[in-house]
Design a protein around this motif. Structure first.
Motif, PDB file in Angstrom:
ATOM      1  N   VAL A 117       0.806  -1.227   0.000  1.00  0.00           N
ATOM      2  CA  VAL A 117       0.000   0.000   0.000  1.00  0.00           C
ATOM      3  C   VAL A 117       0.837   1.273   0.000  1.00  0.00           C
ATOM      4  CG1 VAL A 117      -1.977  -1.091   1.117  1.00  0.00           C
ATOM      5  CG2 VAL A 117      -0.172  -0.094   2.522  1.00  0.00           C
ATOM      6  N   ARG A 118       2.127   1.160   0.160  1.00  0.00           N
ATOM      7  CA  ARG A 118       3.013   2.325   0.191  1.00  0.00           C
ATOM      8  C   ARG A 118       4.155   2.117  -0.791  1.00  0.00           C
ATOM      9  NH1 ARG A 118       1.262   1.050   5.157  1.00  0.00           N
ATOM     10  NH2 ARG A 118       2.861  -0.543   5.382  1.00  0.00           N
ATOM     11  N   GLY A 119       4.758   3.210  -1.215  1.00  0.00           N
ATOM     12  CA  GLY A 119       5.911   3.127  -2.100  1.00  0.00           C
ATOM     13  C   GLY A 119       5.527   2.862  -3.542  1.00  0.00           C
ATOM     14  N   GLY A 120       6.524   2.806  -4.397  1.00  0.00           N
ATOM     15  CA  GLY A 120       6.272   2.558  -5.805  1.00  0.00           C
ATOM     16  C   GLY A 120       5.705   3.778  -6.508  1.00  0.00           C
ATOM     17  N   ASP A 121       4.860   3.533  -7.494  1.00  0.00           N
ATOM     18  CA  ASP A 121       4.304   4.608  -8.319  1.00  0.00           C
ATOM     19  C   ASP A 121       3.374   5.495  -7.499  1.00  0.00           C
ATOM     20  OD1 ASP A 121       3.152   6.218 -10.207  1.00  0.00           O
ATOM     21  OD2 ASP A 121       2.737   4.612 -11.626  1.00  0.00           O
ATOM     22  N   PRO A 122       3.722   6.791  -7.313  1.00  0.00           N
ATOM     23  CA  PRO A 122       2.869   7.674  -6.516  1.00  0.00           C
ATOM     24  C   PRO A 122       1.543   7.985  -7.200  1.00  0.00           C
ATOM     25  CG  PRO A 122       4.628   8.936  -7.547  1.00  0.00           C
ATOM     26  CD  PRO A 122       4.915   7.493  -7.820  1.00  0.00           C
ATOM     27  N   GLU A 123       1.415   7.678  -8.491  1.00  0.00           N
ATOM     28  CA  GLU A 123       0.168   7.917  -9.215  1.00  0.00           C
ATOM     29  C   GLU A 123      -0.895   6.874  -8.888  1.00  0.00           C
ATOM     30  OE1 GLU A 123      -0.470  10.599 -11.126  1.00  0.00           O
ATOM     31  OE2 GLU A 123       1.493  11.313 -10.424  1.00  0.00           O
ATOM     32  N   VAL A 124      -0.504   5.799  -8.218  1.00  0.00           N
ATOM     33  CA  VAL A 124      -1.458   4.752  -7.839  1.00  0.00           C
ATOM     34  C   VAL A 124      -1.594   4.779  -6.319  1.00  0.00           C
ATOM     35  CG1 VAL A 124      -2.060   2.303  -7.990  1.00  0.00           C
ATOM     36  CG2 VAL A 124      -0.703   3.377  -9.809  1.00  0.00           C
ATOM     37  N   PRO A 125      -2.637   5.424  -5.798  1.00  0.00           N
ATOM     38  CA  PRO A 125      -2.782   5.563  -4.347  1.00  0.00           C
ATOM     39  C   PRO A 125      -3.127   4.243  -3.663  1.00  0.00           C
ATOM     40  CG  PRO A 125      -4.718   6.420  -5.461  1.00  0.00           C
ATOM     41  CD  PRO A 125      -3.725   6.082  -6.532  1.00  0.00           C
ATOM     42  N   ALA A 126      -3.038   4.269  -2.357  1.00  0.00           N
ATOM     43  CA  ALA A 126      -3.241   3.049  -1.573  1.00  0.00           C
ATOM     44  C   ALA A 126      -4.612   2.444  -1.799  1.00  0.00           C
ATOM     45  CB  ALA A 126      -3.031   3.351  -0.086  1.00  0.00           C
ATOM     46  N   HIS A 127      -5.649   3.302  -1.902  1.00  0.00           N
ATOM     47  CA  HIS A 127      -6.991   2.720  -2.014  1.00  0.00           C
ATOM     48  C   HIS A 127      -7.171   1.962  -3.327  1.00  0.00           C
ATOM     49  CE1 HIS A 127      -7.760   6.583  -4.172  1.00  0.00           C
ATOM     50  NE2 HIS A 127      -8.621   5.862  -4.855  1.00  0.00           N
ATOM     51  N   GLU A 128      -6.488   2.387  -4.396  1.00  0.00           N
ATOM     52  CA  GLU A 128      -6.586   1.649  -5.650  1.00  0.00           C
ATOM     53  C   GLU A 128      -5.887   0.298  -5.543  1.00  0.00           C
ATOM     54  OE1 GLU A 128      -5.448   3.716  -9.159  1.00  0.00           O
ATOM     55  OE2 GLU A 128      -6.861   5.367  -8.852  1.00  0.00           O
ATOM     56  N   ARG A 129      -4.827   0.242  -4.797  1.00  0.00           N
ATOM     57  CA  ARG A 129      -4.103  -1.016  -4.614  1.00  0.00           C
ATOM     58  C   ARG A 129      -4.932  -2.005  -3.805  1.00  0.00           C
ATOM     59  NH1 ARG A 129       2.139   0.993  -3.858  1.00  0.00           N
ATOM     60  NH2 ARG A 129       1.903   3.000  -4.915  1.00  0.00           N
ATOM     61  N   VAL A 130      -5.604  -1.491  -2.764  1.00  0.00           N
ATOM     62  CA  VAL A 130      -6.449  -2.357  -1.953  1.00  0.00           C
ATOM     63  C   VAL A 130      -7.656  -2.823  -2.763  1.00  0.00           C
ATOM     64  CG1 VAL A 130      -7.889  -2.481   0.116  1.00  0.00           C
ATOM     65  CG2 VAL A 130      -5.680  -1.310   0.204  1.00  0.00           C
ATOM     66  N   LEU A 131      -8.214  -1.947  -3.600  1.00  0.00           N
ATOM     67  CA  LEU A 131      -9.315  -2.348  -4.477  1.00  0.00           C
ATOM     68  C   LEU A 131      -8.871  -3.468  -5.413  1.00  0.00           C
ATOM     69  CD1 LEU A 131     -10.956   1.062  -5.457  1.00  0.00           C
ATOM     70  CD2 LEU A 131     -12.070  -0.825  -4.255  1.00  0.00           C
ATOM     71  N   SER A 132      -7.675  -3.349  -5.946  1.00  0.00           N
ATOM     72  CA  SER A 132      -7.147  -4.395  -6.823  1.00  0.00           C
ATOM     73  C   SER A 132      -7.021  -5.714  -6.060  1.00  0.00           C
ATOM     74  CB  SER A 132      -5.790  -3.972  -7.385  1.00  0.00           C
ATOM     75  OG  SER A 132      -5.226  -4.995  -8.181  1.00  0.00           O
ATOM     76  N   ALA A 133      -6.516  -5.640  -4.836  1.00  0.00           N
ATOM     77  CA  ALA A 133      -6.388  -6.852  -4.021  1.00  0.00           C
ATOM     78  C   ALA A 133      -7.750  -7.453  -3.738  1.00  0.00           C
ATOM     79  CB  ALA A 133      -5.665  -6.524  -2.719  1.00  0.00           C
ATOM     80  N   GLY A 134      -8.731  -6.598  -3.441  1.00  0.00           N
ATOM     81  CA  GLY A 134     -10.073  -7.094  -3.180  1.00  0.00           C
ATOM     82  C   GLY A 134     -10.669  -7.785  -4.384  1.00  0.00           C
ATOM     83  N   ALA A 135     -10.435  -7.220  -5.584  1.00  0.00           N
ATOM     84  CA  ALA A 135     -10.926  -7.846  -6.805  1.00  0.00           C
ATOM     85  C   ALA A 135     -10.253  -9.195  -7.035  1.00  0.00           C
ATOM     86  CB  ALA A 135     -10.694  -6.919  -8.000  1.00  0.00           C
ATOM     87  N   ALA A 136      -8.956  -9.257  -6.767  1.00  0.00           N
ATOM     88  CA  ALA A 136      -8.232 -10.521  -6.916  1.00  0.00           C
ATOM     89  C   ALA A 136      -8.787 -11.579  -5.973  1.00  0.00           C
ATOM     90  CB  ALA A 136      -6.742 -10.295  -6.645  1.00  0.00           C
ATOM     91  N   ILE A 137      -9.046 -11.176  -4.740  1.00  0.00           N
ATOM     92  CA  ILE A 137      -9.589 -12.111  -3.753  1.00  0.00           C
ATOM     93  C   ILE A 137     -10.978 -12.581  -4.161  1.00  0.00           C
ATOM     94  CG2 ILE A 137     -10.386 -12.321  -1.366  1.00  0.00           C
ATOM     95  CD1 ILE A 137      -8.092 -10.373  -0.616  1.00  0.00           C
ATOM     96  N   GLN A 138     -11.826 -11.648  -4.638  1.00  0.00           N
ATOM     97  CA  GLN A 138     -13.170 -12.039  -5.061  1.00  0.00           C
ATOM     98  C   GLN A 138     -13.120 -13.025  -6.222  1.00  0.00           C
ATOM     99  OE1 GLN A 138     -15.852 -11.875  -3.625  1.00  0.00           O
ATOM    100  NE2 GLN A 138     -17.616 -11.484  -4.935  1.00  0.00           N
ATOM    101  N   ASN A 139     -12.198 -12.817  -7.161  1.00  0.00           N
ATOM    102  CA  ASN A 139     -12.037 -13.792  -8.244  1.00  0.00           C
ATOM    103  C   ASN A 139     -11.743 -15.175  -7.691  1.00  0.00           C
ATOM    104  OD1 ASN A 139     -12.412 -11.785 -10.140  1.00  0.00           O
ATOM    105  ND2 ASN A 139     -10.279 -11.705 -10.807  1.00  0.00           N
ATOM    106  N   MET A 140     -10.882 -15.226  -6.696  1.00  0.00           N
ATOM    107  CA  MET A 140     -10.522 -16.506  -6.093  1.00  0.00           C
ATOM    108  C   MET A 140     -11.722 -17.142  -5.388  1.00  0.00           C
ATOM    109  SD  MET A 140      -6.846 -15.201  -4.602  1.00  0.00           S
ATOM    110  CE  MET A 140      -6.372 -16.725  -3.780  1.00  0.00           C
ATOM    111  N   LEU A 141     -12.483 -16.325  -4.675  1.00  0.00           N
ATOM    112  CA  LEU A 141     -13.635 -16.856  -3.949  1.00  0.00           C
ATOM    113  C   LEU A 141     -14.701 -17.381  -4.905  1.00  0.00           C
ATOM    114  CD1 LEU A 141     -14.107 -14.191  -1.110  1.00  0.00           C
ATOM    115  CD2 LEU A 141     -12.743 -16.291  -1.077  1.00  0.00           C
ATOM    116  N   LEU A 142     -14.905 -16.669  -6.014  1.00  0.00           N
ATOM    117  CA  LEU A 142     -15.914 -17.102  -6.971  1.00  0.00           C
ATOM    118  C   LEU A 142     -15.514 -18.414  -7.643  1.00  0.00           C
ATOM    119  CD1 LEU A 142     -16.926 -13.707  -8.620  1.00  0.00           C
ATOM    120  CD2 LEU A 142     -18.313 -15.130  -7.098  1.00  0.00           C
TER     121      LEU A 142
END
Length: 212
Positions: A117-142
């Motif tokens: 959630v920190r570091g790397g590309d400053p154009e990608v904020p933490a909430h977008e990274r967590v949203l991506s993780a949530g989408a990845a997890i939902q794919n796995m659950l489905l």
């Protein structure tokens, strides 16, 4: 003008929307205590993990990863849970410590979801990274549900503890999001009512208060 050619692999079958709708709405959270072994086999595990790769990922940062906790490492996780509890409550009883330890042994297949959630590309904020993780997890659950398996997410105060961060060797820019628990369903959970669409949907301009 010639029509745009769509690759055959991206053309869904006519019954795909109905099948997807059924899958999405039939997925249920199954707590670890209601799961039993065996967990998914090797091919199923690989497919579940591969499903995560289809999640949206702004900038292709791959800001998330998953760490498996095999049976041989469950005691180390149990000790981390107990240490985390003692750090929060030095007066924790032996029974409370045992309950904390026992949580490490419930799930047939156990993964820790981690997000950078920190570091790397400053154009990608933490909430977008967590949203991506949530989408990845939902794919796995489905996909897990499509396989006829049960799954559930668990969290808790131990996720932010030094004991757990140390055990999983988390980097300074990473946070543990949750545990993913997967196995066969021993005891089905009663379906919970889903919120109606109008509880979370509106249109801009339909009574939405204007702000300065």
């Amino acid at each position: 003008m010639n029509p745009i050619a769509v690759p055959p692999s991206t053309v869904p079958s006519p019954d795909a929307p109905s099948w997807a709708d059924t899958l999405i709405h039939s997925r249920r959270t199954t707590l670890p205590k209601r799961l039993c072994g065996p967990g998914p086999d090797g091919a199923q595990r690989n497919a579940i993990l591969a499903a995560a790769a289809a999640a949206p990922d702004h900038g292709q940062l791959l800001p998330w990863r998953f760490i498996e906790v095999p049976d041989t490492q469950r005691e180390r996780l149990a000790s981390a849970f107990a240490s985390a509890l003692l750090a929060r409550d030095p007066a924790a009883s032996a029974e409370e410590l045992e309950q904390a330890r026992e949580k490490a042994h419930r799930s047939p297949w156990l993964l820790l979801a981690v997000c950078r959630v920190r570091g790397g590309d400053p154009e990608v904020p933490a909430h977008e990274r967590v949203l991506s993780a949530g989408a990845a997890i939902q794919n796995m659950l489905l996909l897990t549900a499509a396989m006829g398996l049960g799954s559930g997410l668990t969290s808790g105060k131990a996720l932010v503890s030094d004991a757990l961060r140390g055990l999983f060797a988390l980097h300074a820019d990473e946070d543990a999001l949750c545990f993913i628990n997967i196995g066969h369903v021993r005891e089905a959970r009663k379906p919970r009512p889903r919120p109606p669409v109008d509880a979370y949907f509106s249109r801009l301009g339909d009574g939405t208060p204007a702000t300065a």
